[in-house]
Design a protein around this motif. Structure first.
Motif, PDB file in Angstrom:
ATOM      1  N   LEU A 126       0.825  -1.210   0.000  1.00  0.00           N
ATOM      2  CA  LEU A 126       0.000   0.000   0.000  1.00  0.00           C
ATOM      3  C   LEU A 126       0.862   1.265   0.000  1.00  0.00           C
ATOM      4  O   LEU A 126       0.489   2.273  -0.596  1.00  0.00           O
ATOM      5  CB  LEU A 126      -0.957  -0.008   1.194  1.00  0.00           C
ATOM      6  CG  LEU A 126      -2.015  -1.121   1.179  1.00  0.00           C
ATOM      7  CD1 LEU A 126      -2.894  -1.035   2.416  1.00  0.00           C
ATOM      8  CD2 LEU A 126      -2.866  -1.064  -0.089  1.00  0.00           C
ATOM      9  N   SER A 127       2.016   1.209   0.658  1.00  0.00           N
ATOM     10  CA  SER A 127       2.945   2.351   0.635  1.00  0.00           C
ATOM     11  C   SER A 127       3.430   2.607  -0.783  1.00  0.00           C
ATOM     12  O   SER A 127       3.486   3.748  -1.238  1.00  0.00           O
ATOM     13  CB  SER A 127       4.134   2.086   1.563  1.00  0.00           C
ATOM     14  OG  SER A 127       3.718   2.065   2.914  1.00  0.00           O
ATOM     15  N   ALA A 128       3.751   1.526  -1.486  1.00  0.00           N
ATOM     16  CA  ALA A 128       4.196   1.662  -2.881  1.00  0.00           C
ATOM     17  C   ALA A 128       3.073   2.161  -3.773  1.00  0.00           C
ATOM     18  O   ALA A 128       3.321   2.754  -4.824  1.00  0.00           O
ATOM     19  CB  ALA A 128       4.703   0.314  -3.396  1.00  0.00           C
ATOM     20  N   GLY A 129       1.822   1.962  -3.337  1.00  0.00           N
ATOM     21  CA  GLY A 129       0.663   2.411  -4.097  1.00  0.00           C
ATOM     22  C   GLY A 129       0.204   3.809  -3.741  1.00  0.00           C
ATOM     23  O   GLY A 129      -0.933   4.197  -4.057  1.00  0.00           O
ATOM     24  N   GLY A 130       1.055   4.579  -3.051  1.00  0.00           N
ATOM     25  CA  GLY A 130       0.732   5.981  -2.774  1.00  0.00           C
ATOM     26  C   GLY A 130       0.123   6.261  -1.418  1.00  0.00           C
ATOM     27  O   GLY A 130      -0.265   7.394  -1.136  1.00  0.00           O
ATOM     28  N   LEU A 131       0.013   5.246  -0.549  1.00  0.00           N
ATOM     29  CA  LEU A 131      -0.612   5.447   0.758  1.00  0.00           C
ATOM     30  C   LEU A 131       0.403   5.434   1.898  1.00  0.00           C
ATOM     31  O   LEU A 131       0.067   5.157   3.048  1.00  0.00           O
ATOM     32  CB  LEU A 131      -1.678   4.366   1.006  1.00  0.00           C
ATOM     33  CG  LEU A 131      -2.854   4.360   0.028  1.00  0.00           C
ATOM     34  CD1 LEU A 131      -3.799   3.205   0.333  1.00  0.00           C
ATOM     35  CD2 LEU A 131      -3.608   5.686   0.056  1.00  0.00           C
ATOM     36  N   GLY A 132       1.659   5.743   1.563  1.00  0.00           N
ATOM     37  CA  GLY A 132       2.737   5.678   2.552  1.00  0.00           C
ATOM     38  C   GLY A 132       2.500   6.520   3.791  1.00  0.00           C
ATOM     39  O   GLY A 132       2.795   6.089   4.909  1.00  0.00           O
ATOM     40  N   ASP A 133       1.965   7.732   3.628  1.00  0.00           N
ATOM     41  CA  ASP A 133       1.713   8.600   4.784  1.00  0.00           C
ATOM     42  C   ASP A 133       0.686   7.980   5.722  1.00  0.00           C
ATOM     43  O   ASP A 133       0.828   8.038   6.946  1.00  0.00           O
ATOM     44  CB  ASP A 133       1.231   9.979   4.331  1.00  0.00           C
ATOM     45  CG  ASP A 133       2.337  10.796   3.680  1.00  0.00           C
ATOM     46  OD1 ASP A 133       3.526  10.414   3.827  1.00  0.00           O
ATOM     47  OD2 ASP A 133       2.012  11.800   3.013  1.00  0.00           O
ATOM     48  N   LEU A 134      -0.363   7.379   5.144  1.00  0.00           N
ATOM     49  CA  LEU A 134      -1.400   6.758   5.969  1.00  0.00           C
ATOM     50  C   LEU A 134      -0.882   5.503   6.654  1.00  0.00           C
ATOM     51  O   LEU A 134      -1.187   5.251   7.822  1.00  0.00           O
ATOM     52  CB  LEU A 134      -2.627   6.425   5.120  1.00  0.00           C
ATOM     53  CG  LEU A 134      -3.307   7.606   4.424  1.00  0.00           C
ATOM     54  CD1 LEU A 134      -4.575   7.153   3.705  1.00  0.00           C
ATOM     55  CD2 LEU A 134      -3.640   8.709   5.423  1.00  0.00           C
ATOM     56  N   VAL A 135      -0.094   4.715   5.932  1.00  0.00           N
ATOM     57  CA  VAL A 135       0.494   3.506   6.526  1.00  0.00           C
ATOM     58  C   VAL A 135       1.407   3.879   7.689  1.00  0.00           C
ATOM     59  O   VAL A 135       1.418   3.202   8.720  1.00  0.00           O
ATOM     60  CB  VAL A 135       1.265   2.697   5.463  1.00  0.00           C
ATOM     61  CG1 VAL A 135       2.106   1.602   6.114  1.00  0.00           C
ATOM     62  CG2 VAL A 135       0.294   2.091   4.455  1.00  0.00           C
ATOM     63  N   ALA A 136       2.147   4.965   7.546  1.00  0.00           N
ATOM     64  CA  ALA A 136       3.042   5.411   8.619  1.00  0.00           C
ATOM     65  C   ALA A 136       2.255   5.808   9.856  1.00  0.00           C
ATOM     66  O   ALA A 136       2.719   5.607  10.990  1.00  0.00           O
ATOM     67  CB  ALA A 136       3.907   6.573   8.130  1.00  0.00           C
ATOM     68  N   ARG A 137       1.060   6.370   9.651  1.00  0.00           N
ATOM     69  CA  ARG A 137       0.233   6.777  10.795  1.00  0.00           C
ATOM     70  C   ARG A 137      -0.480   5.609  11.444  1.00  0.00           C
ATOM     71  O   ARG A 137      -0.678   5.593  12.653  1.00  0.00           O
ATOM     72  CB  ARG A 137      -0.794   7.811  10.344  1.00  0.00           C
ATOM     73  CG  ARG A 137      -0.172   9.165  10.042  1.00  0.00           C
ATOM     74  CD  ARG A 137      -1.168  10.127   9.445  1.00  0.00           C
ATOM     75  NE  ARG A 137      -2.268  10.439  10.329  1.00  0.00           N
ATOM     76  CZ  ARG A 137      -3.347  11.138   9.964  1.00  0.00           C
ATOM     77  NH1 ARG A 137      -3.442  11.602   8.718  1.00  0.00           N
ATOM     78  NH2 ARG A 137      -4.300  11.386  10.821  1.00  0.00           N
ATOM     79  N   TRP A 138      -0.876   4.627  10.628  1.00  0.00           N
ATOM     80  CA  TRP A 138      -1.602   3.459  11.145  1.00  0.00           C
ATOM     81  C   TRP A 138      -0.969   2.166  10.628  1.00  0.00           C
ATOM     82  O   TRP A 138      -1.577   1.433   9.838  1.00  0.00           O
ATOM     83  CB  TRP A 138      -3.077   3.519  10.732  1.00  0.00           C
ATOM     84  CG  TRP A 138      -3.811   4.661  11.344  1.00  0.00           C
ATOM     85  CD1 TRP A 138      -4.234   4.788  12.631  1.00  0.00           C
ATOM     86  CD2 TRP A 138      -4.232   5.868  10.681  1.00  0.00           C
ATOM     87  NE1 TRP A 138      -4.883   5.982  12.824  1.00  0.00           N
ATOM     88  CE2 TRP A 138      -4.892   6.672  11.645  1.00  0.00           C
ATOM     89  CE3 TRP A 138      -4.097   6.338   9.372  1.00  0.00           C
ATOM     90  CZ2 TRP A 138      -5.426   7.919  11.329  1.00  0.00           C
ATOM     91  CZ3 TRP A 138      -4.621   7.588   9.064  1.00  0.00           C
ATOM     92  CH2 TRP A 138      -5.281   8.358  10.033  1.00  0.00           C
ATOM     93  N   PRO A 139       0.234   1.840  11.059  1.00  0.00           N
ATOM     94  CA  PRO A 139       0.853   0.594  10.580  1.00  0.00           C
ATOM     95  C   PRO A 139       0.100  -0.622  11.114  1.00  0.00           C
ATOM     96  O   PRO A 139      -0.372  -0.622  12.250  1.00  0.00           O
ATOM     97  CB  PRO A 139       2.267   0.669  11.164  1.00  0.00           C
ATOM     98  CG  PRO A 139       2.156   1.573  12.344  1.00  0.00           C
ATOM     99  CD  PRO A 139       1.088   2.578  12.002  1.00  0.00           C
ATOM    100  N   GLY A 140      -0.012  -1.627  10.261  1.00  0.00           N
ATOM    101  CA  GLY A 140      -0.667  -2.856  10.692  1.00  0.00           C
ATOM    102  C   GLY A 140      -2.176  -2.762  10.768  1.00  0.00           C
ATOM    103  O   GLY A 140      -2.813  -3.452  11.574  1.00  0.00           O
ATOM    104  N   VAL A 141      -2.782  -1.914   9.934  1.00  0.00           N
ATOM    105  CA  VAL A 141      -4.239  -1.806   9.941  1.00  0.00           C
ATOM    106  C   VAL A 141      -4.850  -3.148   9.537  1.00  0.00           C
ATOM    107  O   VAL A 141      -4.277  -3.893   8.740  1.00  0.00           O
ATOM    108  CB  VAL A 141      -4.712  -0.666   9.001  1.00  0.00           C
ATOM    109  CG1 VAL A 141      -4.589  -1.051   7.533  1.00  0.00           C
ATOM    110  CG2 VAL A 141      -6.139  -0.249   9.320  1.00  0.00           C
ATOM    111  N   ARG A 142      -5.969  -3.486  10.159  1.00  0.00           N
ATOM    112  CA  ARG A 142      -6.660  -4.733   9.861  1.00  0.00           C
ATOM    113  C   ARG A 142      -8.056  -4.432   9.333  1.00  0.00           C
ATOM    114  O   ARG A 142      -8.599  -3.344   9.525  1.00  0.00           O
ATOM    115  CB  ARG A 142      -6.798  -5.611  11.105  1.00  0.00           C
ATOM    116  CG  ARG A 142      -5.490  -6.082  11.730  1.00  0.00           C
ATOM    117  CD  ARG A 142      -4.628  -6.857  10.757  1.00  0.00           C
ATOM    118  NE  ARG A 142      -3.705  -7.764  11.409  1.00  0.00           N
ATOM    119  CZ  ARG A 142      -2.487  -7.461  11.823  1.00  0.00           C
ATOM    120  NH1 ARG A 142      -2.032  -6.227  11.654  1.00  0.00           N
ATOM    121  NH2 ARG A 142      -1.708  -8.356  12.397  1.00  0.00           N
ATOM    122  N   VAL A 143      -8.644  -5.435   8.671  1.00  0.00           N
ATOM    123  CA  VAL A 143     -10.014  -5.318   8.173  1.00  0.00           C
ATOM    124  C   VAL A 143     -10.917  -6.062   9.151  1.00  0.00           C
ATOM    125  O   VAL A 143     -10.858  -7.293   9.228  1.00  0.00           O
ATOM    126  CB  VAL A 143     -10.141  -5.911   6.753  1.00  0.00           C
ATOM    127  CG1 VAL A 143     -11.570  -5.782   6.261  1.00  0.00           C
ATOM    128  CG2 VAL A 143      -9.182  -5.218   5.791  1.00  0.00           C
TER     129      VAL A 143
END
Length: 200
Positions: A126-143
């Protein structure tokens, strides 16, 4: 442990141990007798449910109740879940009434809390897909799944017509959101969670 094995329908403790290890990748000794509390029936059990760190627990706990009544095959009881981040596992305290359906209960809880996800792989994608800032804020998000029926969610579930998601992604149509989301496959549902967290 013998009581757990026989209540689960096994005729021998050895067979129970073998099946339990194969199915849940942990020994039956991960079950621990919990302290009695007023919130649960006497004889409640504590289950240790391992996961791969990191886990965005606050986001997951916001989407799911920490305590719920569940029913499996005619057996009902209370389940309460808390996170032990330092040990990378959840602790589920379950009513003794759920003992006969312990194995499907564990499998169901793993689905509900998405504990078999591989966050390092998903976050990197997801970071490679442009969501790096969000992944950094919420690493390990689950569904999150649902306690009703102990259902899990699909990792690529995605509704491009959701106006809130369109706004969060910075696009103005379902078509544009679908095009943008192609780079998030096969984990678009995780991207949805990140976008919802961003917009909340």
């Amino acid at each position: 442990m013998t009581r757990v094995a026989y209540a689960s329908g096994f005729q021998s403790l050895r067979r129970f141990n073998t099946v339990f290890r194969a199915q849940y990748r942990m020994p039956p000794s991960a079950l621990r007798r919990g302290r009695k509390t007023t919130a649960y029936e006497d004889g409640s059990l504590r289950l240790t449910l391992a996961y791969r760190a990191p886990l965005a627990w606050d986001a997951l706990a916001h989407a799911l109740p920490r305590e719920a009544t569940v029913s499996i095959d005619g057996h009902s009881g209370v389940v309460a879940v808390e996170n032990r981040a330092a040990d990378a596992h959840l602790v589920a305290t379950v009513s003794e009434s759920l003992l006969p359906v312990l194995m499907p209960l564990i499998a169901g809880l793993r689905r509900v809390f998405d504990l078999d996800a591989e966050p390092a792989l998903i976050d990197a994608h997801l970071s490679a897909g442009g969501l790096g800032d969000l992944v950094a804020r919420w690493p390990g998000v689950r569904v999150p799944g649902a306690f009703e029926g102990l259902e899990g969610a699909r990792p690529d579930a995605f509704d491009a017509t959701d106006r809130g998601l369109q706004r969060a992604a910075g696009v103005d149509s379902a078509k544009r959101l679908l095009a943008l989301a192609e780079q998030w496959r096969p984990w678009r549902a995780y991207a949805v969670q990140l976008l919802r967290l961003e917009s909340s």
